[in-house]
Design an enzyme around this catalytic site. Sequence first.
Site, PDB file in Angstrom:
ATOM      1  CG  ASP A  17      -1.852  -1.258   1.271  1.00 32.52           C
ATOM      2  OD1 ASP A  17      -2.100  -1.502   0.243  1.00 32.52           O
ATOM      3  OD2 ASP A  17      -2.147  -1.630   2.556  1.00 32.52           O
ATOM      4  CB  CYS A  21       4.102  -2.245   1.605  1.00 34.15           C
ATOM      5  SG  CYS A  21       2.950  -1.373   2.605  1.00 34.15           S
ATOM      6  CB  CYS A 369       5.526   5.009  12.510  1.00 34.19           C
ATOM      7  SG  CYS A 369       5.393   4.251  10.829  1.00 34.19           S
ATOM      8  CB  CYS A 371       4.089   5.199   7.283  1.00 38.28           C
ATOM      9  SG  CYS A 371       4.356   3.359   7.785  1.00 38.28           S
ATOM     10  CG  ASP A 413      17.376  17.407 -34.718  1.00 39.85           C
ATOM     11  OD1 ASP A 413      18.494  17.913 -35.278  1.00 39.85           O
ATOM     12  OD2 ASP A 413      16.630  16.894 -35.204  1.00 39.85           O
ATOM     13  CB  THR A 415      15.664  17.912 -39.818  1.00 39.72           C
ATOM     14  OG1 THR A 415      16.074  18.891 -40.536  1.00 39.72           O
ATOM     15  CG2 THR A 415      14.610  16.990 -40.826  1.00 39.72           C
ATOM     16  CG  ASP A 609      15.723  12.057 -35.019  1.00 33.82           C
ATOM     17  OD1 ASP A 609      16.616  11.725 -34.241  1.00 33.82           O
ATOM     18  OD2 ASP A 609      16.077  12.408 -36.254  1.00 33.82           O
ATOM     19  CG  ASP A 695       1.890   6.575  11.546  1.00 35.45           C
ATOM     20  OD1 ASP A 695       2.885   6.851  10.975  1.00 35.45           O
ATOM     21  OD2 ASP A 695       1.318   5.492  11.253  1.00 35.45           O
TER      22      ASP A 695
END
Length: 737
Positions: A17, A21, A369, A371, A413, A415, A609, A695
């Site tokens: 999640d 994790c 924590c 997270c 560039d 062309t 290109d 948290d």
Amino acid sequence: MREQAGTTIEWRIGGMDCGSCAAKVRGAVERLPGAGMVEVTLMSERLRVDLDATRTPPAVVEDAVRALGYTISQPVEPGASGPDGSPGADAAQPSARWYSGAKGRLVIGTGLLLAGATLARFLLPWDIAYWGFVLATLAGIIPVARRAFAMLRAGMPFTIEMLMSIAAVGALVIGAPEEAAVVVFLFAVGELLEGVAADRARHGIRALGRLVPRSALLKDGDALREIPAADLRIGQQVLVRPGARVPADGVVVEGISGVDESPVTGESIPSTKQPGAAIFAGSVNTEAVLVVEVTKAPADNTIARIIRLVEEAESARAPTERFIDRFSRIYMPAVVGFALLVALVPTLGFGQDWGTWIYRALALLLIGCPCALVISVPASIASALTAGTRSGLLLKGGAVIEAAARTRRVAFDKTGTLTMGRPEVSDVVALAGEESDLLALAAAVEQGSSHPLGLAIIARTEADGVAIPPASDARAIPGMGAVAVVHGAEITVGSPRHAAEIGAAGPDIDARVEALEAEGKTVVVVLREGRALGLVALRDGLRGDAAAGVSRLADMGIRSVMLTGDNARAAGSMAGMLGIDHRAGLLPEDKVAAIREMAARDPVMMVGDGINDAPALAAAHLGVAMGSGTDVALEVADAAVLRNRVGDVAAMIALARAAMRNIRQNVAIALGLKGIFLVTTVFGFTGLWLAVLADTGATVLVTANALRLLLFRPDRDEPPRKARPPQAPLSVCAKTG
């Protein structure tokens, strides 16, 4: 799958999640013997491992991941395609209901137990209600504690699961079962909300996987039969009815119709397709029946490659993300150490109440924590990648987004980038003989060429009905032209500079070349055995949005320069129309030198290109390829602009800047909330349940803020600056430096 040493194996991981994790899965697998490179992608839920199966069988990897509380599929070959041709069958699966998963059931179960215990608190004796709260706490904390000890065995002691387990059990020990049950319930709710938010972020990738139809109408002689789109093969022909989606990348062989390519390129205006036109899988035929010849295998169609690029981009972590990851590894032990000091110093040193200070230390563990901090960067990056894909902008990872946001100079560039890339012959000047003979010789040399100028010469020759004679011993002169033997004589089609270097040009030729180039045309000289036969002038028009795109870059504080191998006069004329600097007469190595010179002063983006400009793309801080989904555009450069719009270069930078702003906001939210609650907890103003809210709340806020990027429209959401930076003269030719 046959197991062998050094095999790259992929799995699909369920239940991830947030960024922490993915870090847990990565950390557990990296510690296994024989595990080489380990990549975990959160949005696509993929685990890729270079595994020596003689030391660690794949089953051991699966057991290690399951021990952490995640699901894992059977291994599949890297890049395996699903039934729709997308990489992985799971890409197109619909989202499950929130209450049908383990986390949803845990929330429901702990919520009912907590509600029952709370009701007993008012209707029954405290002793009975007490055990109701204990039961609610244990029911919620046992799955968490099981994951915590699995991560401890994998060498990861400082995890939110371990801190949560210590806090809940500690609250029971000091006689606070009500708060312990509330904390466990809020933690379960927070994990569920993280899962729902992550699933929402994955929706864009799933939607891409669903764009390609599952079936196709295959032409089998005069008959039609329906087959799975995944079974199509290169060279087969399919019929696409009005309103139907194209089942494979291909080229139109029959019919003329408008095609909505917005699912692939983000371009809302349908494009007219006729025989010979390329067409993308997932685009919608809007008007008439088309017959399409398949040119790409289902697993390699444009949609599948875009999905793969998004997945690979997640693995290319941004420098900021890597810093946050390293910081969190130091931050977690520091928070645990601080919590121990809070528990021990006041009690042992000053005789304070043990229960009060242990309670505050437990709250600190939950607040500490990381997270929200860990997810702050990858959540923003994933949302930015998805938003870019919807607008035809492909960026290969967080590092590319950071580089784009820092860009201060863009080198184009000419062309095919600033111009349409479809030059047309405008003038034929025969110094001796007929114009048709001159065109025929030039076209003979250019046969088989893929260069836009050569194709234009061949097209004009064929349009005039002139027969093209056979040629032999054809070869290119890098940066100068091409040469071949025609009618027993060596014919060269080269630049005026090449003609001057071999002494084939004179004052009359120079004057004519100068006049044509002053009109913004590109001129080539046709030579027989070193003697000039005539001139062919070509004109390539600017893209319709080139001027507006360059102007928007200037409004954003970014300077632009055009790098071209064309002559100085033609380049100067075109640069003047755009109002930008230019460098002309550049060979590929000259472009690299120019990029390196600019990169020494500013972060530089090179736009080309993707083929001839590959060295310059690699030399820049960021290489961006123009092109509607070509292999080179998608694979060589760091990023790609699928709609062939110059304005999308500014849009890409605008998106990158928005992503970096979002990241800074997320880091501020995560650290700010934690800083506030650390102070209030130490002084006793907040307790365990508010610690969990801090948290969980920070994680949800950070995720929600990151999801705002999904609404970002990079072609309209970047506010322009009030003043443009001064453009210092930079108009030079390679011959003069």
